[in-house]
Design a protein around this motif. Structure first.
Motif, short mmCIF file in Angstrom:
data_model
loop_
_atom_site.label_atom_id
_atom_site.label_comp_id
_atom_site.label_asym_id
_atom_site.label_seq_id
_atom_site.Cartn_x
_atom_site.Cartn_y
_atom_site.Cartn_z
N ARG A 224 0.85 -1.19 0.00
CA ARG A 224 0.00 0.00 0.00
C ARG A 224 0.89 1.23 0.00
NH1 ARG A 224 -3.52 0.73 4.72
NH2 ARG A 224 -1.85 -0.30 5.89
N ILE A 225 0.31 2.36 -0.47
CA ILE A 225 1.08 3.59 -0.54
C ILE A 225 0.24 4.74 0.02
CG2 ILE A 225 2.18 5.30 -2.08
CD1 ILE A 225 2.83 3.03 -3.99
N GLY A 226 0.88 5.55 0.88
CA GLY A 226 0.27 6.77 1.39
C GLY A 226 0.96 7.98 0.78
N VAL A 227 0.19 9.02 0.48
CA VAL A 227 0.72 10.24 -0.13
C VAL A 227 0.58 11.38 0.88
CG1 VAL A 227 0.56 11.85 -2.07
CG2 VAL A 227 0.02 9.43 -2.42
N MET A 228 1.69 12.06 1.16
CA MET A 228 1.69 13.17 2.13
C MET A 228 1.85 14.50 1.43
SD MET A 228 3.73 12.14 5.61
CE MET A 228 3.35 13.73 6.36
N TYR A 229 1.17 15.52 1.99
CA TYR A 229 1.34 16.89 1.52
C TYR A 229 1.24 17.84 2.70
CZ TYR A 229 0.76 21.23 -1.09
OH TYR A 229 0.93 22.50 -1.59
N LEU A 230 2.29 18.59 2.93
CA LEU A 230 2.32 19.63 3.97
C LEU A 230 1.84 19.11 5.33
CD1 LEU A 230 3.21 22.62 3.97
CD2 LEU A 230 0.82 23.25 3.75
N GLY A 231 2.41 17.98 5.75
CA GLY A 231 2.12 17.44 7.07
C GLY A 231 0.86 16.61 7.19
N LYS A 232 0.14 16.44 6.08
CA LYS A 232 -1.11 15.69 6.08
C LYS A 232 -1.02 14.49 5.14
CE LYS A 232 -4.19 18.25 8.49
NZ LYS A 232 -5.02 17.74 9.59
N LEU A 233 -1.75 13.43 5.49
CA LEU A 233 -1.92 12.30 4.60
C LEU A 233 -3.14 12.60 3.73
CD1 LEU A 233 -0.33 9.64 4.34
CD2 LEU A 233 -2.04 8.55 5.78
N VAL A 234 -2.95 12.64 2.39
CA VAL A 234 -4.05 13.03 1.51
C VAL A 234 -4.65 11.84 0.75
CG1 VAL A 234 -3.24 15.39 1.25
CG2 VAL A 234 -2.49 13.66 -0.39
N GLU A 235 -3.91 10.73 0.66
CA GLU A 235 -4.44 9.55 -0.03
C GLU A 235 -3.72 8.31 0.46
OE1 GLU A 235 -5.86 8.17 -4.52
OE2 GLU A 235 -4.88 10.11 -4.22
N LEU A 236 -4.44 7.20 0.53
CA LEU A 236 -3.88 5.92 0.97
C LEU A 236 -4.68 4.79 0.36
CD1 LEU A 236 -1.96 4.28 2.87
CD2 LEU A 236 -3.70 4.50 4.64
N THR A 237 -3.98 3.91 -0.38
CA THR A 237 -4.65 2.76 -0.97
C THR A 237 -3.62 1.73 -1.42
OG1 THR A 237 -6.32 2.09 -2.61
CG2 THR A 237 -4.67 3.67 -3.34
N ARG A 238 -4.09 0.64 -2.03
CA ARG A 238 -3.17 -0.38 -2.56
C ARG A 238 -2.27 0.22 -3.64
NH1 ARG A 238 -7.81 -3.10 -3.75
NH2 ARG A 238 -7.08 -3.19 -5.91
N SER A 239 -1.08 -0.32 -3.72
CA SER A 239 -0.09 0.20 -4.66
C SER A 239 -0.61 0.19 -6.11
CB SER A 239 1.19 -0.63 -4.56
OG SER A 239 2.13 -0.21 -5.51
N ASP A 240 -1.16 -0.96 -6.54
CA ASP A 240 -1.63 -1.05 -7.93
C ASP A 240 -2.77 -0.09 -8.20
OD1 ASP A 240 -3.26 -2.51 -6.20
OD2 ASP A 240 -3.85 -3.96 -7.74
N LYS A 241 -3.65 0.08 -7.23
CA LYS A 241 -4.81 0.95 -7.39
C LYS A 241 -4.40 2.41 -7.46
CE LYS A 241 -9.57 1.29 -5.77
NZ LYS A 241 -10.55 0.86 -4.74
N LEU A 242 -3.41 2.80 -6.67
CA LEU A 242 -2.97 4.19 -6.67
C LEU A 242 -2.44 4.59 -8.04
CD1 LEU A 242 -2.46 6.58 -4.50
CD2 LEU A 242 -0.06 5.99 -4.88
N TYR A 243 -1.70 3.69 -8.68
CA TYR A 243 -1.11 4.02 -9.97
C TYR A 243 -2.11 3.93 -11.12
CZ TYR A 243 3.53 4.32 -7.95
OH TYR A 243 4.63 4.73 -7.22
N LYS A 244 -3.11 3.07 -10.96
CA LYS A 244 -4.13 2.93 -12.02
C LYS A 244 -5.24 3.96 -11.89
CE LYS A 244 -3.52 -2.06 -12.70
NZ LYS A 244 -4.11 -3.40 -12.47
N LYS A 245 -5.62 4.29 -10.64
CA LYS A 245 -6.75 5.18 -10.43
C LYS A 245 -6.50 6.12 -9.25
CE LYS A 245 -11.78 5.12 -9.87
NZ LYS A 245 -12.96 4.29 -9.51
N PRO A 246 -5.57 7.07 -9.39
CA PRO A 246 -5.37 8.05 -8.31
C PRO A 246 -6.57 8.98 -8.22
CG PRO A 246 -4.10 8.67 -10.24
CD PRO A 246 -4.70 7.32 -10.54
N LEU A 247 -6.91 9.40 -7.00
CA LEU A 247 -8.08 10.25 -6.81
C LEU A 247 -7.72 11.69 -6.46
CD1 LEU A 247 -10.47 7.85 -4.82
CD2 LEU A 247 -10.42 8.30 -7.27
N HIS A 248 -6.78 11.88 -5.57
CA HIS A 248 -6.45 13.24 -5.14
C HIS A 248 -5.70 14.00 -6.24
CE1 HIS A 248 -5.00 16.56 -2.64
NE2 HIS A 248 -5.89 16.18 -1.74
N PRO A 249 -6.04 15.28 -6.48
CA PRO A 249 -5.34 16.05 -7.52
C PRO A 249 -3.83 16.10 -7.33
CG PRO A 249 -7.29 17.23 -6.76
CD PRO A 249 -7.13 16.04 -5.86
#
Length: 322
Positions: A224-249
């Protein structure tokens, strides 16, 4: 589904800014600001984001190198967020770290034997067993018996990182924080180290928090992969799903920056270039922290902070679009 080894709940880490002639008010750098997630036993959780977003601070806080400002860190069923160093010692044995810079994380005045022996000595491993343990660890990480009497400066960068990995493995930890362990290495060596970490995880049942700014590398090793921006976690999901269907801009912009070897494909893809600078972590914007750089900004983003919630099965995101 395996049970969580580590449960992070509303964790914060603020650093006080020194007062100056021009500013006599107390100010704080909000390096990690109210983050919640789990790390399951035997998995690798990747953590990505721009430099300065708080990735390494979060890693060092959950392993108690830094004391959290607020929140709880539950490791193997025990809340370790506020216990003292004496109570923390047995948990430190189960939480080891592979540091970013193998040139700075090894003592140049100690031999390889002394470096790996140090944690063994700290946790009372008998002297007669230590040399055998050290030999086996060196073999596991691809080094030779003869290397135990050499000093770190006699090795290449990749070999030094292998020594660091052997040191982390010496006390049989359950969890390892990998704080950008390949960023200081040549590209050809990075793949060797990553593959070795995956093999060691399979053999010893290790759990990793893998921090990196290399999006391709994180995809290769993480469940799984979490994406951080300015001290916050903005997205977290399975690795394959993040690369195929990212949601956060922000995630979409990050992924669109990954280099592609095919020039025709690279030219045809939709590049999302972020404009503007990252706001100050001392005075982050009200509402959504990404609003100053987001082309989907709406009125609600100005004063309402988006909730980090599950919008699809196992896919959490903090964005008012969803």
């Amino acid at each position: 589904m395996t049970s969580p080894l580590m449960e992070i709940r509303n964790i914060k880490k603020y650093f006080k800014v020194k007062k100056s002639f021009f500013n006599d008010k107390n100010q704080y750098v909000k390096a990690v600001d109210d983050i919640t997630f789990d790390i399951n036993k035997g998995e690798t959780l990747g953590l990505v984001g721009e430099s300065g977003c708080g990735k390494s601070t979060l890693g060092r806080t959950v392993t108690r190198l830094y004391d959290p400002t607020e929140g709880s860190i539950i490791f193997n069923g025990k809340d370790i967020s506020s216990i003292n160093d004496k109570e923390l010692k047995p948990y430190r044995k189960d939480m080891q770290i592979i540091f970013q810079d193998p040139f700075a994380s090894l003592n140049p005045y100690m031999t390889v034997k002394d470096i790996i022996n140090e944690p063994l000595d700290s946790y009372g491993v008998s002297k007669k067993d230590r040399e055998d343990i050290i030999f086996k660890l060196l073999q596991k990480v691809g080094l030779n018996k003869e290397d135990i009497y050499r000093y770190p400066q006699e090795f290449s960068g990749g070999q030094r990182q292998r020594i660091g990995i052997a040191r982390a493995l010496s006390v049989k930890p359950k969890f390892i924080l990998c704080d950008e362990p390949t960023s200081a290495l040549d590209v050809s060596i990075q793949a060797q180290v990553i593959n070795m970490l995956k093999d060691l995880q399979q053999e010893f049942g290790l759990t990793y928090l893998f921090i990196s700014h290399d999006l391709s590398m994180v995809r290769h090793i993480s469940h799984r992969i979490g994406v951080m921006y300015l001290g916050k976690l903005v997205e977290l999901t399975r690795s394959d799903k993040l690369y195929k269907k990212p949601l956060h801009p922000y995630t979409k912009a990050l992924l669109s920056s990954i280099p592609i070897a095919d020039p025709d494909l690279a030219q045809s893809r939709d590049r999302q270039i972020l404009k503007g600078d990252v706001p100050s972590p001392i005075n982050p914007p009200l509402g959504c922290r990404f609003k100053t750089r987001c082309k989907f900004r709406m009125e609600k983003c100005n004063n309402v902070e988006p909730e980090f919630k599950e919008v699809e099965d196992g896919h959490r995101v903090a964005c008012h679009i969803y």
